[in-house]
Design an enzyme around this catalytic site. Structure first.
Site, short mmCIF file in Angstrom:
data_model
loop_
_atom_site.label_atom_id
_atom_site.label_comp_id
_atom_site.label_asym_id
_atom_site.label_seq_id
_atom_site.Cartn_x
_atom_site.Cartn_y
_atom_site.Cartn_z
N SER A 10 0.85 -1.19 0.00
CA SER A 10 0.00 0.00 0.00
C SER A 10 0.88 1.23 0.00
CB SER A 10 -0.89 -0.01 1.24
OG SER A 10 -1.50 1.25 1.36
N HIS A 35 -1.38 -1.28 -4.13
CA HIS A 35 -2.64 -0.87 -3.52
C HIS A 35 -2.60 0.66 -3.34
CE1 HIS A 35 -6.22 -1.51 -1.00
NE2 HIS A 35 -5.73 -0.58 -0.20
N ASP A 37 -4.58 3.97 -2.02
CA ASP A 37 -5.64 4.41 -1.12
C ASP A 37 -6.10 5.82 -1.44
OD1 ASP A 37 -6.01 2.21 0.71
OD2 ASP A 37 -3.96 2.59 1.37
N MET A 39 -8.60 8.81 -0.46
CA MET A 39 -9.43 9.30 0.65
C MET A 39 -9.85 10.74 0.38
SD MET A 39 -7.32 7.88 3.90
CE MET A 39 -6.48 6.27 3.86
N HIS A 69 -8.38 1.65 -4.08
CA HIS A 69 -9.34 1.49 -2.98
C HIS A 69 -9.94 2.86 -2.69
CE1 HIS A 69 -9.61 0.65 1.69
NE2 HIS A 69 -10.80 0.83 1.13
N MET A 71 -11.97 5.30 -0.78
CA MET A 71 -12.62 5.60 0.50
C MET A 71 -13.23 6.99 0.35
SD MET A 71 -9.58 4.05 2.83
CE MET A 71 -8.49 4.01 1.42
N MET A 140 -11.84 -4.81 5.55
CA MET A 140 -11.02 -3.88 6.33
C MET A 140 -10.79 -4.47 7.72
SD MET A 140 -10.27 -1.35 4.38
CE MET A 140 -9.30 -0.50 5.63
N ASP A 178 -7.01 -5.65 4.47
CA ASP A 178 -6.34 -4.36 4.51
C ASP A 178 -6.36 -3.78 5.92
OD1 ASP A 178 -5.30 -1.87 3.93
OD2 ASP A 178 -6.97 -1.23 2.65
C1 DX5 Z 1 -6.20 2.59 5.43
C2 DX5 Z 1 -5.82 1.99 4.10
C3 DX5 Z 1 -4.77 0.96 4.14
C4 DX5 Z 1 -3.48 1.34 4.78
C5 DX5 Z 1 -3.04 0.14 5.58
O1 DX5 Z 1 -7.48 3.14 5.38
O2 DX5 Z 1 -6.94 1.44 3.42
O3 DX5 Z 1 -4.53 0.44 2.82
O4 DX5 Z 1 -2.46 1.68 3.88
O5 DX5 Z 1 -1.95 0.51 6.33
P1 DX5 Z 1 -1.17 -0.50 7.29
O6 DX5 Z 1 -0.67 -1.63 6.44
O7 DX5 Z 1 -0.09 0.38 7.83
O8 DX5 Z 1 -2.15 -0.95 8.32
ZN ZN Z 2 -6.56 0.40 1.46
#
Ligand code: DX5
Ligand code: ZN
Length: 228
Positions: A10, A35, A37, A39, A69, A71, A140, A178
């Site tokens: 990620s 991956h 992310d 947001m 992903h 969010m 999650m 994740d």
């Molecule tokens: C958080 C993300 C994750 C994040 C996970 O909302 O969706 O993908 O990068 O981070 P770690 O591996 O540090 O828990």
């Molecule tokens: Zn993620």
């Protein structure tokens, strides 16, 4: 039917000023996909990146799967832009979609593999009606918004429930996890039935990125071997 166990670094935990190079190291260490992310500061209390960064990263790394992903609220508004920017897979939160079936079809219509994500408080049963149209289900194992949080153990039950449901119904979606995936959690996660392992902090947080990825993947694969 089980899929190959794969590591999805990620990039949230990478150095954004050195993003492509950090991502390459994670891939060299055995990452099978990246991956990404996304947001929006509304669905989750954090803001990360949008289509321009995906597009720049796509130019730097042409051939790798980008697992985006989302969010975000109103994902339908942004799916075309992420597809255009070079996303390969796009996942949306069940909690963010009023018309989940339509959104998942929209992702596929834009040439991407559709995935659905559930937060820790959302039961697996909420996905019953879409399991046959998704390419992957992302469980999650933290509350989304930030990397570096502690793995929520009850997620293991949700992973097993999904794996059982998949078996029972003869479906083929992949199971992704994740949040808090690290050396001390990865074996249990794989044994519960997950195949796509997202890891941010454990890959990019400290030390040698390539080596971190390599060790995580090795730990995951040996857990499957021991399990078989
Ligand atoms: C958080 C993300 C994750 C994040 C996970 O909302 O969706 O993908 O990068 O981070 P770690 O591996 O540090 O828990
Ligand atoms: Zn993620």
């Amino acid at each position: 039917m089980a899929h190959k166990v794969e590591l999805a670094p990620s990039i949230l935990a990478a150095n954004f000023a050195n993003l492509a190079a950090d991502a390459e190291l994670a891939l060299e260490g055995g990452g099978a996909l990246l991956h990404v992310d996304v947001m929006d500061g509304h669905f989750v209390p954090n803001i990360t990146l949008g289509p321009p960064i995906v597009s720049s990263l796509r130019k730097a790394i042409p051939d790798v799967i980008f697992d985006c992903h989302l969010m975000i609220e109103n994902p339908d508004l942004y799916i075309p832009a992420f597809a255009e920017a070079g996303a390969t897979w796009i996942s949306v939160h069940q909690e963010a979609c009023r018309h989940l079936n339509r959104t998942l079809h929209m992702i596929a219509d834009h040439g991407c593999k559709p995935g659905v994500v559930i937060n820790p408080a959302t039961p697996v049963g909420m996905l019953d009606e879409v399991l046959d149209i998704v390419h992957h289900v992302l469980v999650m194992s933290i509350n989304p918004g930030f990397g570096g949080q502690k793995f929520i153990h009850d997620s293991l039950k949700k992973i097993s429930a999904l794996a059982n449901e998949r078996e029972k119904r003869g479906l083929d979606f992949r199971i992704e996890v994740d949040g808090g995936v690290a050396m001390d959690t990865i074996a249990d996660i794989v044994r519960a039935g997950a195949e796509l392992l997202v890891a941010g902090t454990a890959v990019f947080g400290k030390g040698d990125i390539r080596e971190n990825a390599r060790k995580l993947l090795q730990a995951a694969r040996s857990a499957t071997a021991a399990h078989a």
